[in-house]
Enzyme design. Structure first.
Site, short mmCIF file in Angstrom:
data_model
loop_
_atom_site.label_atom_id
_atom_site.label_comp_id
_atom_site.label_asym_id
_atom_site.label_seq_id
_atom_site.Cartn_x
_atom_site.Cartn_y
_atom_site.Cartn_z
N GLY A 1 0.26 0.63 -4.97
CA GLY A 1 -1.56 -0.02 -4.40
C GLY A 1 -2.81 -0.30 -5.91
O GLY A 1 -3.06 1.53 -5.84
N ASN B 1 0.06 0.45 5.64
CA ASN B 1 0.98 -0.35 4.83
C ASN B 1 1.60 -0.95 5.59
O ASN B 1 2.86 -0.46 6.23
CB ASN B 1 1.82 0.54 4.01
CG ASN B 1 2.83 0.15 3.47
OD1 ASN B 1 2.38 -0.66 3.03
ND2 ASN B 1 4.26 0.52 2.98
N GLY B 2 1.87 -2.67 5.54
CA GLY B 2 2.40 -3.60 5.78
C GLY B 2 2.11 -4.84 6.03
O GLY B 2 0.52 -5.01 5.12
N CYS C 1 7.77 -13.04 1.04
CA CYS C 1 7.68 -12.59 2.20
C CYS C 1 6.66 -13.05 3.31
O CYS C 1 5.87 -12.73 3.12
CB CYS C 1 7.94 -11.33 1.94
SG CYS C 1 7.73 -9.62 2.46
N SER D 1 10.72 -1.23 -14.22
CA SER D 1 11.62 -1.20 -13.23
C SER D 1 13.10 -1.48 -13.15
O SER D 1 13.74 -0.78 -12.56
CB SER D 1 10.80 -2.52 -12.44
OG SER D 1 10.43 -3.63 -12.66
N CYS E 1 13.15 -3.06 3.42
CA CYS E 1 12.54 -4.24 3.34
C CYS E 1 13.77 -3.88 2.29
O CYS E 1 13.41 -2.71 1.08
CB CYS E 1 11.63 -4.38 2.23
SG CYS E 1 11.19 -5.32 1.32
N ASP F 1 14.56 -6.44 -12.29
CA ASP F 1 14.77 -6.23 -11.27
C ASP F 1 14.86 -7.79 -10.69
O ASP F 1 15.71 -8.24 -9.45
CB ASP F 1 13.77 -5.60 -10.43
CG ASP F 1 12.39 -5.91 -10.78
OD1 ASP F 1 11.61 -6.57 -10.42
OD2 ASP F 1 12.07 -5.14 -12.02
N CYS G 1 15.91 -6.18 5.88
CA CYS G 1 15.55 -7.27 5.69
C CYS G 1 15.96 -7.51 4.49
O CYS G 1 15.51 -7.40 3.45
CB CYS G 1 13.98 -6.84 5.66
SG CYS G 1 13.10 -8.57 6.22
N CYS H 1 1.00 -1.74 -0.17
CA CYS H 1 0.06 -0.07 0.23
C CYS H 1 1.37 1.58 -0.24
O CYS H 1 2.23 0.98 0.13
CB CYS H 1 -0.89 -0.25 0.85
SG CYS H 1 -1.71 -0.87 1.23
#
Length: 472
Positions: free
Chosen positions: A32, A106-107, A385, A286, A239, A349, A436, A5
């Site tokens: 999103g 967001n998460g 993830c 990307s 992240c 990517d 992470c 998000c």
């Protein structure tokens, strides 16, 4: 692979905060595309409008005019917990009377099922199937009356990734989880302050970037200005895919411009995996910067050999089977005159499931490419993830099942090179301990249930279809 998000918040008396939020969400649309919403407050009443779809499709001048006030929060959603339907569109309005609040998140909360069961046993009723409502109910369940203490109580109970904007009648709050998994920044605008998932949103509305909101920090923004509440943290776990893929290239995170970091990834790939070739193509959009980085470092000319349909996936009209079979042809169109009889370095990517990459390589060969050498800006993804990325289960990850030579054969490339983890960290230019890296290493910042169900909360509640309201 999808991020969860984008969130935004603004406190700015005298400004058209609904309009500011609209344009900020427009800048964050990449985070999103399932639903979008804006909630505002004029100091007396909280208003909300949210719908399924893109920001530009949802909001009209008339709707924005009705969302008056001097505080606002906004949200763009991609679901990682809960299904894609109106019931789960954010922000949520929750509570009643002086306890009314709006929240956007967001998460991903990894202990959401346990918290849901605990709160349900205490009589709290859940109307959505997202972990965002769990965060809100946890805040409202705190015995304290001070909002910062209530938010801190919730923060200390939550496990996982959570960058949130929260709005009461008179104050905008922002919080970032103690690991700092998802980005969140603070900016200043004429008449007030803003918070956003990425700094590109600040640029779009003419706000000045102040700083990143720190892991474990809560901000309270009201007529008294900005007040910060921090707590000690044991480690950071941003992240790494924010740098590789998720965030816009014109955003800054931890002082690093994403475009420059991605260009450096391409340069590292050229050093680690050189090859004789005629041109370099970055898969748009990307990997465009990484492709340029590879080209500059290798001395091989860059080219635009794939044209991307940037509106792919932004329609509710489903293709028939014939069009589905065309697959990537709908998303990318190769330029035969550029590719014919050329040895091509194709930079992307990541490779997640390995479903798209073979199709792209076949497109290039069909357009006349003589050789295709695949180069990937991330190490092999071997673990899923659980902190806000809808990636895949471990059984779906191609690198968890195949060696690099096997993947090369499967995708049909003449050679394949993944950027090493040391090379990735060098390109990003920040300490390894800041990130992470679990999708590469399997070393998670928190204990996780290795096969979590994205729809678990919806299954518990049967996917009920009523939006949370101020009286809930």
């Amino acid at each position: 692979m999808h991020e969860s998000c984008g969130i935004f918040g603004v406190f700015a008396p005298g400004q058209d905060v609904a309009r500011l939020t609209f344009f900020a969400l427009f800048a964050l649309q990449h985070r999103g595309q399932e639903s979008s919403g804006i909630s505002t407050s004029d100091g007396r009443e909280l208003k909300l409008y949210s719908q399924m779809g893109l920001v530009s499709h949802i909001f009209t001048e008339d709707i924005l005019r009705k969302l008056g006030g001097h505080i606002a929060i906004g949200h763009n959603r991609y679901s990682t917990t809960g299904s894609s339907q109106q019931i789960n569109a954010q922000p949520f309005l929750m509570g009643q009377g002086d306890n009314v609040m709006a929240i956007a998140h967001n998460g991903n909360i990894v202990n959401s099922e346990a918290l849901n069961a605990e709160l349900s046993s205490q009589g709290y009723v859940f109307k959505s199937s997202t972990d965002t409502e769990i965060i809100g109910q946890l805040i409202l369940s705190a015995v304290e009356t001070d909002w910062v203490k209530r938010i801190r109580y919730a923060m200390n109970r939550l496990k996982g990734a959570f960058s949130c904007t929260i709005m009461t009648k008179d104050t905008l709050y922002a919080m970032r989880d103690p690991l700092g998994v998802r980005p969140l920044c603070l900016g200043k605008i004429q008449g007030g302050y803003v918070v956003a998932s990425e700094s590109c949103a600040l640029d779009h509305i003419g706000a000045d970037f102040i700083r990143e909101i720190e892991p474990g920090e809560i901000l309270a923004i009201n007529e008294n200005g900005v007040t910060s509440f921090k707590q000690p943290i044991s480690r950071r776990a941003l992240c790494i895919f924010e740098f590789i893929y998720f965030a816009r290239p014109d955003s800054q995170i931890d002082g690093q411009l994403l475009y420059s970091a991605r260009q450096a990834m391409g340069a590292e790939l050229a050093r680690e995996y050189p090859v004789e070739a005629d041109l370099v193509i970055g898969v748009p959009d990307s990997a465009t910067a990484a492709g340029i980085g590879y080209a500059i470092n290798s001395g091989i000319p860059p080219a635009e050999g794939l044209i991307k349909n940037r509106y792919m996936g932004r329609t509710f009209i489903q293709p028939d089977q014939h069009l589905r079979d065309l697959g990537v042809k709908l998303k990318f169109n190769p330029l035969r005159s550029v590719l014919e009889d050329k040895r091509v370095v194709l930079v992307d990517d990541s490779i997640v499931r390995g479903t798209t990459t073979p199709q792209v390589i076949r497109l290039l060969r069909k357009a006349g490419a003589k050789e295709v050498h695949m180069r990937v800006c991330a190490p092999p993804i071997t673990n899923p993830c659980f902190f806000g990325v809808d990636m895949a289960t471990r059984s779906e990850l191609i690198a968890a099942k195949m060696s690099v030579p096997e993947i090369q054969k499967y995708i049909g490339a003449d050679s394949l090179g993944y950027l090493s983890l040391p090379g990735l960290i060098k390109a990003v230019g920040l300490p390894k301990d800041n990130f992470c890296l679990a999708c590469f290493t399997g070393e998670y910042a928190l204990p996780v249930q290795l096969e979590m169900d994205k729809f678990a909360l919806g299954n518990q509640r049967g996917n009920c279809c009523q939006m949370p309201s101020p009286g809930s």
